[in-house]
Design a protein around this motif. Structure first.
Motif, PDB file in Angstrom:
ATOM      1  N   GLU A   1      50.483  38.978  49.556  1.00 33.47           N
ATOM      2  CA  GLU A   1      49.465  38.408  50.446  1.00 33.47           C
ATOM      3  C   GLU A   1      48.679  39.477  51.192  1.00 33.47           C
TER       4      GLU A   1
ATOM      5  N   GLN B   1      44.628  39.692  50.976  1.00 32.31           N
ATOM      6  CA  GLN B   1      43.766  39.388  52.116  1.00 32.31           C
ATOM      7  C   GLN B   1      42.746  40.487  52.361  1.00 32.31           C
TER       8      GLN B   1
ATOM      9  N   LEU C   1      37.608  35.535  54.208  1.00 29.40           N
ATOM     10  CA  LEU C   1      38.854  34.785  54.141  1.00 29.40           C
ATOM     11  C   LEU C   1      39.281  34.353  55.546  1.00 29.40           C
TER      12      LEU C   1
ATOM     13  N   VAL D   1      45.159  31.820  54.444  1.00 27.99           N
ATOM     14  CA  VAL D   1      45.922  31.591  53.217  1.00 27.99           C
ATOM     15  C   VAL D   1      47.012  30.575  53.555  1.00 27.99           C
TER      16      VAL D   1
ATOM     17  N   LEU E   1      43.582  28.783  49.669  1.00 29.39           N
ATOM     18  CA  LEU E   1      42.880  29.704  50.551  1.00 29.39           C
ATOM     19  C   LEU E   1      41.621  29.043  51.083  1.00 29.39           C
TER      20      LEU E   1
ATOM     21  N   THR F   1      37.867  29.858  53.031  1.00 27.50           N
ATOM     22  CA  THR F   1      36.891  30.911  53.294  1.00 27.50           C
ATOM     23  C   THR F   1      35.659  30.339  53.978  1.00 27.50           C
TER      24      THR F   1
ATOM     25  N   ALA G   1      43.141  36.061  43.340  1.00 30.98           N
ATOM     26  CA  ALA G   1      44.539  35.751  43.666  1.00 30.98           C
ATOM     27  C   ALA G   1      45.425  35.743  42.427  1.00 30.98           C
TER      28      ALA G   1
END
Length: 737
Positions: free
Chosen positions: A248, A252, A258, A261, A270, A272, A285
């Motif tokens: 993660e 990120q 972002l 998560v 996720l 955004t 991802a």
């Protein structure tokens, strides 16, 4: 579409109060008015009205004189809104423009379960008709009391009650004085005389068509709210794969915009700032996750061979007379086996949902076909009380059945809870829609029959093998895709609605000895309701077999069906098709095929013909024209019936000639329009539909009537054109060379 966020402070009571509407009751008598005719031959109220008998469950009089109709059904492109508006306007002597139809919404509309099975006209439209008729009588009684005259001296027009020319008309709103009609609808209900209809039976135009054609905001995919954020879910590589590792921190740092998560077991999502960031984050991802390797899917053998090896459970659907003579075949015995593959909904607009959690209530905008069942399933998955969930139905772009609408709503709900006070929009990609939606089950069917010397069928035996044809949520969280991947996961139920598999498995013909058996397996792919459920496969097989039997009996295919028909309405549909086809001429390598069914053996009658040309060198099939004759009982909007029949024929022809879900050892590989082709615009044939209107009969569901006979008509036409009998779908050019 107005894109103002839902205001949780605006409760139903406050909403009504804001229009000057309180709820009180009035007495309801059976006093007729001058134009009334006797009650239709109904011993009970329409289905949905039995569950929700109060007038105000269906109708609200607005302060500006319009009437709002509340329906628990969804608009799926079938023209539900305009048909319901026509019925309400008719009974209340309103203009169609004065009727507003409010679609399914929990806490607001009646709970009518799912919009499925072509039952909206029979249940919902008729419930609105009876509720509107009861409302008319109540309003007339209020006016009669105010003017101290009898109701038979009064009339209605455009939301007003009229009496003497010297008296100012009374509007519905004035009569109610800020109230609604709270009383129950009770039999007898006096309906308007059909001779006085202005709208029912007429092709009133749908305003939503122009919105679609002009790409104006209409669908759930078009919803935009202030402050809205965007989301995506990172899918596993296979159905049973589990998330083992997710880097993660590294991920990120690489995703601009972002916001959050969300990881819950093997569910990974996720959020955004904008949609492009969400799409790019979803792709990125995949490089930062590691999944388990589940048991592989079957490959390297024909699908039908694999399915035949699966264990089954069986039941007899219908048995009449004795069919044991078929155990010892003679020259008069004929046998055939048919197959249809997995097929997908292939929605033109990938599934989409918007969710907003305000700290108390979770609001979900969705194109589900059942807002109340979805609410119940979400309630269980999220551990929330049903009253803390508000599900609002919004039409979606392209679906007739259970596609990814419920699943994407569950995705959005999970992410909105993790990121409160902001509308979270989540739209699946084309790849996700194709790879993860529930498909229509693969099926194979075996038929055998004996003919006597006159060419009549004396014995008939039919078996079908199928997976479930409906795993809708229905309050079961395990049927939501996301629920299977949560840390506190929900198991997928072992079976769904078995009745869908043997829909239309009993031939709608007079056969003295017959036996129909159904056999259920659990296949390798996720399945659920696709338009007409098992009727498509069963009618394809039965009507192909009827064509083969007609050929063996040396009978005209329509005359052969008429020989075995006892229902006058089915005979009239077939004879009308015969008449429509009489002038048609054929060139070399062309053929016309026909087929017939009565949907579910209790709904609409539909006879279909198809004209094809087959290139014997290449095996290519060109579908030149299709015809249909349909009897759907009383027709509310003939254009609606025609549109549904046209669309059903074209969709079924595409299934028949092109569509097949393919998969490899890991997952579904049909992930775009190349690997899963559908009809392109240039391949759509000319279509012609004849509607037999029966205003004195009850309306019958028409939305799924054409699917099965259209498939059989196409393959029967191919046989007439080139002598090749297609029993395995989709039609393969190599076989026809």
């Amino acid at each position: 579409m107005k894109s103002t966020p839902f205001n949780p402070e605006l409760s139903r009571r406050k909403f009504i109060n804001s229009l000057g509407c309180l709820t009180i009751g009035f007495s309801l008598t059976s006093t007729p008015w001058a134009s009334a005719e006797p009650l239709l031959a109904e011993e009970k109220l329409p289905g949905s009205l039995q569950k929700h008998p109060r007038i105000d469950a269906w109708l609200e009089v607005l302060g500006d004189g319009r009437v709002r109709v509340l329906t628990g059904k969804m608009e799926l492109g079938q023209g539900l809104r305009i048909a319901i508006a026509q019925v309400a306007a008719e009974e209340l002597d309103l203009e169609v423009e004065q009727v507003e139809v409010h679609l399914a919404e929990t806490g607001r509309t009646p709970n009518e379960g799912y919009t499925a099975g072509s039952g909206s006209m029979e249940n919902t439209a008729m419930s609105v008709r009876y509720a509107a008729a009861a409302a008319r009588q109540a309003l007339l009684e209020l006016a009669a009391k105010q003017w101290d005259v009898s109701t038979d001296r009064l009339s209605m027009a455009s939301g007003r009650v009229l009496w003497d020319a010297s008296k100012e008309p009374l509007t519905f709103a004035e009569l109610l004085n800020g109230a609604q009609l709270e009383q129950e609808v009770k039999l007898p209900v006096r309906l308007k005389a059909r001779s006085e209809y202005r709208y029912v039976g007429k092709p009133i135009l749908r305003k939503d068509i122009e919105q679609m054609v002009r790409a104006q905001p209409f669908y759930v995919q078009d919803l935009r709210f202030p402050g809205m954020v965007h989301a995506r879910v990172v899918r596993p590589p296979a159905y049973e794969a589990k998330l083992l590792e997710f880097n993660e921190s590294t991920f990120q740092a690489k995703v601009p915009g972002l916001l959050k998560v969300v990881k819950n077991g093997s569910f990974l999502g996720l959020i955004t700032t904008d949609e492009y960031q969400a799409v790019q984050g979803q792709l990125l991802a995949r490089e930062h996750v590691r999944w388990s390797t589940p048991k592989p899917l079957p490959q390297g053998q024909p699908l039908i061979n694999y399915l035949k090896k699966l264990p089954t459970s069986s039941r007899t659907v219908k048995e009449k007379g004795a069919v044991e003579v078929l155990d010892k075949p003679t020259k008069s015995t004929w046998k055939a086996e048919y197959f249809k593959p997995y097929q997908m909904h292939g929605s033109i607009g990938p599934s989409c949902s918007v969710a907003l959690y305000d700290g108390q209530v979770l609001h979900v905008w969705t194109h589900t076909q059942g807002v109340f069942p979805l609410r119940d399933a979400l309630s269980k998955m999220l551990g929330m009380k049903p009253e803390s969930l508000h599900v609002i139905g919004v039409p979606g772009s392209g679906c007739y059945g259970h596609n990814g609408a419920d699943d994407v709503a569950a995705d959005a709900a999970l992410l909105a809870l993790a990121y409160p006070n902001k509308p979270v929009r989540l739209q699946w990609s084309r790849e996700e829609e194709h790879a993860w939606e529930p498909y229509g089950s693969a099926m194979w069917m075996a038929a055998e029959a004996n003919l006597d010397a006159s060419g009549r069928i004396t014995h008939w035996r039919y078996g079908l093998w199928s997976d479930s044809h409906s795993t809708r949520p229905g309050g079961n969280a395990g049927n939501l895709l996301a629920a299977r991947y949560l840390e506190k996961s929900f198991e997928r139920p072992s079976s769904g609605y078995s009745g869908g598999a043997y829909r239309n498995s009993e031939p709608y013909y007079a056969i003295p000895n017959l036996k129909v058996d159904s056999h259920f397996f659990e296949g390798p792919l996720r399945v659920s309701a696709l338009r007409s459920l098992g009727a498509y496969g069963n009618i394809f097989a039965i009507e192909s077999f009827m064509d083969e039997l007609a050929h063996r009996a040396q009978k005209d295919p329509i005359e052969f069906r008429l020989m075995h028909s006892e229902d006058e309405r089915s005979m009239e549909v077939l004879k009308k098709l015969q008449e429509v086809l009489r002038p048609e001429k054929l060139n070399a390598n062309e053929g016309i095929g026909v087929a017939f069914s009565r949907y579910k053996n209790v709904a609409s009658y539909c006879a279909v013909a198809a004209k094809v040309a087959v290139d014997k060198k290449t095996g290519d099939v060109r579908l030149l024209k299709m015809w249909a004759v349909i009897d759907a009982g009383e027709v509310i909007n003939p254009d609606g019936v025609k549109n549904q029949t046209e669309g059903g024929m074209v969709q079924a022809a595409s299934w028949t000639l092109k569509e097949e879900v393919l998969f490899d050892k890991q997952h579904v590989s049909s992930r775009d329009w190349y690997s899963y082709p559908i009809f392109r615009c240039g391949e759509v044939p000319e279509v012609e539909v004849v509607v037999i209107d029966r205003p004195n009969e009850e309306p019958l569901g028409a939305g799924e009537a054409a699917q099965g006979p259209a498939a059989a008509a196409v393959v029967n036409a191919i046989y007439r054109a080139c002598g090749k009998r297609v029993r395995h779908l989709p039609v393969k050019a190599a076989y026809l060379k």
